[in-house]
Design a protein around this motif. Structure first.
Motif, PDB file in Angstrom:
ATOM      1  N   LEU A  38     -50.938 -57.174 -28.829  1.00 24.83           N
ATOM      2  CA  LEU A  38     -50.253 -57.982 -27.825  1.00 24.83           C
ATOM      3  C   LEU A  38     -48.733 -57.899 -27.991  1.00 24.83           C
ATOM      4  O   LEU A  38     -47.988 -57.866 -27.011  1.00 24.83           O
ATOM      5  N   SER A  39     -48.287 -57.852 -29.241  1.00 30.62           N
ATOM      6  CA  SER A  39     -46.847 -57.764 -29.482  1.00 30.62           C
ATOM      7  C   SER A  39     -46.276 -56.436 -29.000  1.00 30.62           C
ATOM      8  O   SER A  39     -45.078 -56.331 -28.722  1.00 30.62           O
ATOM      9  N   ARG A  40     -47.132 -55.424 -28.893  1.00 33.90           N
ATOM     10  CA  ARG A  40     -46.694 -54.106 -28.425  1.00 33.90           C
ATOM     11  C   ARG A  40     -46.713 -53.990 -26.908  1.00 33.90           C
ATOM     12  O   ARG A  40     -46.329 -52.945 -26.367  1.00 33.90           O
ATOM     13  N   GLN A  41     -47.184 -55.034 -26.239  1.00 33.88           N
ATOM     14  CA  GLN A  41     -47.277 -54.996 -24.782  1.00 33.88           C
ATOM     15  C   GLN A  41     -46.051 -55.603 -24.098  1.00 33.88           C
ATOM     16  O   GLN A  41     -46.038 -55.793 -22.888  1.00 33.88           O
ATOM     17  N   GLY A  42     -45.034 -55.910 -24.876  1.00 30.60           N
ATOM     18  CA  GLY A  42     -43.812 -56.465 -24.300  1.00 30.60           C
ATOM     19  C   GLY A  42     -43.923 -57.930 -23.916  1.00 30.60           C
ATOM     20  O   GLY A  42     -43.095 -58.425 -23.148  1.00 30.60           O
ATOM     21  N   LEU A  43     -44.934 -58.637 -24.443  1.00 28.52           N
ATOM     22  CA  LEU A  43     -45.099 -60.059 -24.132  1.00 28.52           C
ATOM     23  C   LEU A  43     -44.419 -60.894 -25.204  1.00 28.52           C
ATOM     24  O   LEU A  43     -44.530 -60.610 -26.393  1.00 28.52           O
ATOM     25  N   ARG A  44     -43.712 -61.922 -24.786  1.00 28.69           N
ATOM     26  CA  ARG A  44     -43.031 -62.810 -25.720  1.00 28.69           C
ATOM     27  C   ARG A  44     -43.724 -64.175 -25.708  1.00 28.69           C
ATOM     28  O   ARG A  44     -43.675 -64.889 -24.716  1.00 28.69           O
ATOM     29  N   PHE A  45     -44.368 -64.503 -26.826  1.00 27.49           N
ATOM     30  CA  PHE A  45     -45.069 -65.774 -26.942  1.00 27.49           C
ATOM     31  C   PHE A  45     -44.180 -66.801 -27.650  1.00 27.49           C
ATOM     32  O   PHE A  45     -43.249 -66.434 -28.377  1.00 27.49           O
ATOM     33  N   PRO A  46     -44.457 -68.094 -27.448  1.00 25.94           N
ATOM     34  CA  PRO A  46     -43.646 -69.130 -28.094  1.00 25.94           C
ATOM     35  C   PRO A  46     -43.571 -68.942 -29.607  1.00 25.94           C
ATOM     36  O   PRO A  46     -44.592 -68.772 -30.279  1.00 25.94           O
ATOM     37  N   ARG A 102     -47.222 -83.276 -31.003  1.00 27.23           N
ATOM     38  CA  ARG A 102     -46.763 -84.594 -30.544  1.00 27.23           C
ATOM     39  C   ARG A 102     -45.749 -85.178 -31.528  1.00 27.23           C
ATOM     40  O   ARG A 102     -44.714 -85.708 -31.123  1.00 27.23           O
ATOM     41  N   THR A 103     -46.043 -85.101 -32.832  1.00 23.75           N
ATOM     42  CA  THR A 103     -45.131 -85.656 -33.839  1.00 23.75           C
ATOM     43  C   THR A 103     -43.848 -84.838 -33.952  1.00 23.75           C
ATOM     44  O   THR A 103     -42.790 -85.370 -34.278  1.00 23.75           O
ATOM     45  N   ALA A 104     -43.939 -83.527 -33.681  1.00 22.55           N
ATOM     46  CA  ALA A 104     -42.764 -82.655 -33.784  1.00 22.55           C
ATOM     47  C   ALA A 104     -41.973 -82.594 -32.487  1.00 22.55           C
ATOM     48  O   ALA A 104     -40.923 -81.945 -32.432  1.00 22.55           O
ATOM     49  N   GLY A 105     -42.468 -83.257 -31.448  1.00 22.59           N
ATOM     50  CA  GLY A 105     -41.763 -83.268 -30.178  1.00 22.59           C
ATOM     51  C   GLY A 105     -41.806 -81.937 -29.444  1.00 22.59           C
ATOM     52  O   GLY A 105     -40.878 -81.600 -28.702  1.00 22.59           O
ATOM     53  N   ILE A 106     -42.882 -81.179 -29.618  1.00 25.41           N
ATOM     54  CA  ILE A 106     -43.033 -79.875 -28.957  1.00 25.41           C
ATOM     55  C   ILE A 106     -43.835 -80.066 -27.673  1.00 25.41           C
ATOM     56  O   ILE A 106     -45.027 -80.393 -27.717  1.00 25.41           O
ATOM     57  N   ALA A 107     -43.202 -79.879 -26.545  1.00 23.75           N
ATOM     58  CA  ALA A 107     -43.883 -80.047 -25.262  1.00 23.75           C
ATOM     59  C   ALA A 107     -44.412 -78.732 -24.715  1.00 23.75           C
ATOM     60  O   ALA A 107     -45.264 -78.702 -23.835  1.00 23.75           O
ATOM     61  N   LEU A 108     -43.895 -77.624 -25.247  1.00 24.07           N
ATOM     62  CA  LEU A 108     -44.286 -76.298 -24.780  1.00 24.07           C
ATOM     63  C   LEU A 108     -45.742 -76.001 -25.125  1.00 24.07           C
ATOM     64  O   LEU A 108     -46.229 -76.376 -26.201  1.00 24.07           O
ATOM     65  N   ARG A 109     -46.442 -75.325 -24.254  1.00 20.26           N
ATOM     66  CA  ARG A 109     -47.813 -74.888 -24.530  1.00 20.26           C
ATOM     67  C   ARG A 109     -47.754 -73.642 -25.418  1.00 20.26           C
ATOM     68  O   ARG A 109     -47.098 -72.666 -25.060  1.00 20.26           O
ATOM     69  N   THR A 110     -48.437 -73.688 -26.539  1.00 20.77           N
ATOM     70  CA  THR A 110     -48.222 -72.676 -27.580  1.00 20.77           C
ATOM     71  C   THR A 110     -49.437 -71.808 -27.888  1.00 20.77           C
ATOM     72  O   THR A 110     -49.386 -70.982 -28.787  1.00 20.77           O
ATOM     73  N   GLY A 111     -50.538 -71.971 -27.166  1.00 18.26           N
ATOM     74  CA  GLY A 111     -51.766 -71.284 -27.560  1.00 18.26           C
ATOM     75  C   GLY A 111     -51.981 -69.908 -26.978  1.00 18.26           C
ATOM     76  O   GLY A 111     -52.959 -69.236 -27.318  1.00 18.26           O
ATOM     77  N   ALA A 112     -51.101 -69.446 -26.095  1.00 16.26           N
ATOM     78  CA  ALA A 112     -51.360 -68.213 -25.340  1.00 16.26           C
ATOM     79  C   ALA A 112     -51.662 -67.004 -26.218  1.00 16.26           C
ATOM     80  O   ALA A 112     -52.528 -66.194 -25.891  1.00 16.26           O
ATOM     81  N   ARG A 113     -50.962 -66.868 -27.334  1.00 16.51           N
ATOM     82  CA  ARG A 113     -51.148 -65.672 -28.154  1.00 16.51           C
ATOM     83  C   ARG A 113     -52.518 -65.623 -28.851  1.00 16.51           C
ATOM     84  O   ARG A 113     -52.917 -64.591 -29.375  1.00 16.51           O
ATOM     85  N   PHE A 114     -53.259 -66.734 -28.844  1.00 17.54           N
ATOM     86  CA  PHE A 114     -54.523 -66.787 -29.576  1.00 17.54           C
ATOM     87  C   PHE A 114     -55.751 -66.449 -28.732  1.00 17.54           C
ATOM     88  O   PHE A 114     -56.870 -66.422 -29.260  1.00 17.54           O
TER      89      PHE A 114
END
Length: 251
Positions: A38-46, A102-114
């Motif tokens: 996936l990293s070789r496909q030019g995709l940038r994940f959070p 939630r505790t770290a204040g991260i609102a971004l969705r982070t699961g895409a790379r998985f």
């Protein structure tokens, strides 16, 4: 004769356990290879999904969930001992990461790379469950279908491990095609799509397993599958509009 039979059964159990370990390792390697591809496909994940606190929360939650739900299902089925569950690990990881975000204040969705690593890992890992036989307690109920498999007790059973492996393999293939075709929706929401797909197919296969029930014909894993389905459906329903993948990082 009895001694010889016992020796053969012991040998089969040992070979099954060895093959289970081999496929577990292969599943992790495949997941790692998927991340690299996936990293070789030019995709940038959070970037957050590769930070140490995030990974620690994910691993901790997955470990707790795996043993908690695996053992609970074993006991509900009238068996003793400690067990692990892939679905339990998935649920525990989701809860832990959501709490951490939630505790770290991260609102971004982070699961895409998985999405792809998860599908590939389950597809390959379930083959190990199949070869582990009766000791793994993931076999199906008796069947008269021609592909029924004897796991060592003389009874033909549904090879539900292979059903799930094939199902997740199909998702992995479809996801790869979506990446190659730069399908923004599938790439951006891949994690929730794989959860939706996994929960649906797992819910169906649970009817073919000899597990103890909790509510009517539903087992613990039926309810867990429905919970994962509901979570994925909500996340997909509230997902922001996906933009072309070359315009922004994947959320």
């Amino acid at each position: 004769m009895r001694h010889r039979t016992s020796a053969v059964l012991y040998s089969l159990r040992m070979s099954g356990a060895f093959l289970h370990t081999v496929f577990d390792v292969a599943a992790w390697l495949a997941a790692g290879a998927a991340v690299y591809w996936l990293s070789r496909q030019g995709l940038r994940f959070p970037a957050q999904s590769f930070e140490l606190p995030y990974i620690a929360a994910l691993v901790f939650g997955a470990g707790i969930g795996a043993y908690l739900f695996g053992s609970a299902n074993l006991w509900l089925s009238g068996e003793s001992g400690i067990a692990r569950s892939v679905e339990g690990a998935l649920a525990g990881g989701i809860v832990a990461v959501e709490l951490y975000k939630r505790t770290a204040g991260i609102a971004l969705r982070t699961g895409a790379r998985f999405a792809l690593p998860l599908a590939l890992g389950i597809a390959i890992g379930r083959l190990g469950c199949y070869f582990a036989g009766l000791d793994d307690f993931t076999y199906g109920t008796p069947t008269a279908l021609p592909w029924g498999h004897d796991f060592g007790d003389g009874i033909l059973r549904h090879p539900v491990q292979l059903y799930e492996s094939a199902a997740m393999g199909v998702f992995a293939l479809l996801y790869v095609l979506a990446v190659l075709n730069r399908n923004a929706f599938a790439i951006t929401n891949g994690f929730y799509l794989v959860l939706l797909y996994y929960g649906a197919q797992r819910f169906l296969w649970e009817f073919l397993k000899p597990y103890g029930t909790l509510i009517g014909p539903l087992t613990l894993f039926h309810l867990l599958s429905l919970s994962i389905l509901l979570y994925a459906a909500i996340m997909l329903a509230t997902a922001p509009k996906a933009r072309p993948v070359h315009e922004c990082a994947v959320a």
